[in-house]
Design a protein around this motif. Sequence first.
Motif, PDB file in Angstrom:
ATOM      1  N   ASN A  49      -7.937  13.948   1.563  1.00 58.26           N
ATOM      2  CA  ASN A  49      -7.449  13.374   2.825  1.00 58.26           C
ATOM      3  C   ASN A  49      -8.507  12.523   3.509  1.00 58.26           C
ATOM      4  N   ASN A  53      -7.525   8.690   4.059  1.00 53.67           N
ATOM      5  CA  ASN A  53      -7.365   8.307   5.470  1.00 53.67           C
ATOM      6  C   ASN A  53      -8.416   7.302   5.907  1.00 53.67           C
ATOM      7  N   ASN A 177       2.940  13.404  -0.687  1.00 54.76           N
ATOM      8  CA  ASN A 177       2.492  12.269   0.122  1.00 54.76           C
ATOM      9  C   ASN A 177       2.897  10.936  -0.496  1.00 54.76           C
TER      10      ASN A 177
END
Length: 481
Positions: A49, A53, A177
């Motif tokens: 992540n 991100n 995701n």
Amino acid sequence: MEKSKKKFITGVKWTTLETGISAGIESLNHILKAIFLSPYEFAYIAIINIVINTSQRFEDFGFSKAIIQKDEVNNEEITSVFLLNIVAGLLLFGILNLIAPFVSGFLELPGLAGYLHLASILLILKAPTLVFRSTLEREMKFKQLVKVRLFNQIGSFILLGVLLYLGYGVISVIYANILRAFVNSTTFMIYNYKLTGYKLIKSASIESLRHYYDFGKFVFGKTAINSVTKHLDEILIGYFLAPEILGFYYFSKNMVEKLKKLIKRSFGKVLYSYFSKLEKKDELFQIYEKITQLLAFFSFPVFIGVALTANLFVPLIFGEDWQGGVIFIQVFSVVSALTILSTGTASNLIYSLGKSKLNFQIDSFSNVLYIAALFIFAQYGVAFVITIRAIKGIVTANIKQLYAMKSIERSIKDILLIAKWPFLAVATMAVVVVGLQLMLINLMYNEIAMLLVVVGAGASTYILICWNMTKKIYWDLRKVL
């Protein structure tokens, strides 16, 4: 302006509805991962992540906010921003695949490179989403945005649950995701063409992006720096400490951050679009005051409630293995309660006034000090890391609130008056919750019953105190609008 007011009210209703439903789905999502994944595996989720991100922050260059803020936007500009995002996504996809083995070796997490290779697909899938989401927000089509996100969230949650149950582990999160990113990109593009009038054309130019660069460079700088510093604590914990500690830390931080994001979403996206259309400072403050009061009344009890009951619900819901995350949840929740008003409204107010440079300067200064402190003290343990993060969050939030008030010719005293009654109400609730826990600890041995009694008593106390006040604020806000 009347039309914008109606869109604002509709937007708040839909985003508030989304907040409630998303909170439930995200909670179940977090429980699923905690049940099927260990703290060690959560360390992998944390790094994946972080990398994805952070990479995504470099796709947009701050142009999405510029689309919303700009008075007039044409199809050539939309096309130019779209193509720039696609190129950036492809470049980042290539870079991430090149550095994945080095990241895996640096953090000593076997198999991490393979997960990063797969997760890099998200950078390509999410690139088209940025422009079309911004055009929908610009036109305040929040009803459609909420429908898409909720449908998508439910679909990815079901896929995640099935894959985790079948034993796919960490890779389940990546597949969920990817599905979510693909559906978002497709549906946002379709809604953009149907509802906004903006379309991609054969004409694009760098020159058409001059305004976007002037506005977006500070938004981009702020976002890029914040993204790096947001995850620097996790990276340093992963480097200096055991993967299990990173797992506990990320589990707790992610849970509270998602809750904070959901609450901000109820007002944040709508506020920025609406603030950008207001010109009079008195009118701005009236809206800002009422929204901030409502945000305080709804967010304070949530975060303080989580902090006061984490010792009860974490082992009960997530299992005894996650007991090590309780203290982190408590600290993150208290800090979120102290900063939500600034991060939820002050930044949007500053942006809407065209002062993106100010937000950038505040974040840059605080982040430089934060980074320096982390590099010095992270090696001494996770307690130093979380303390430094808490201080940074609280100080930055208060500085932004001060400048937001100054920008509309108000003072920090006005904010203290706004937060006065929500603070007193939540303080009363806290006394009831803590007092009950101390009374029942030796009298009630059923953990579920004790949690229900404590939460019920705290919530009832708060609602009784605040019900009439929140109703009055809501109707005052409707009158102002």
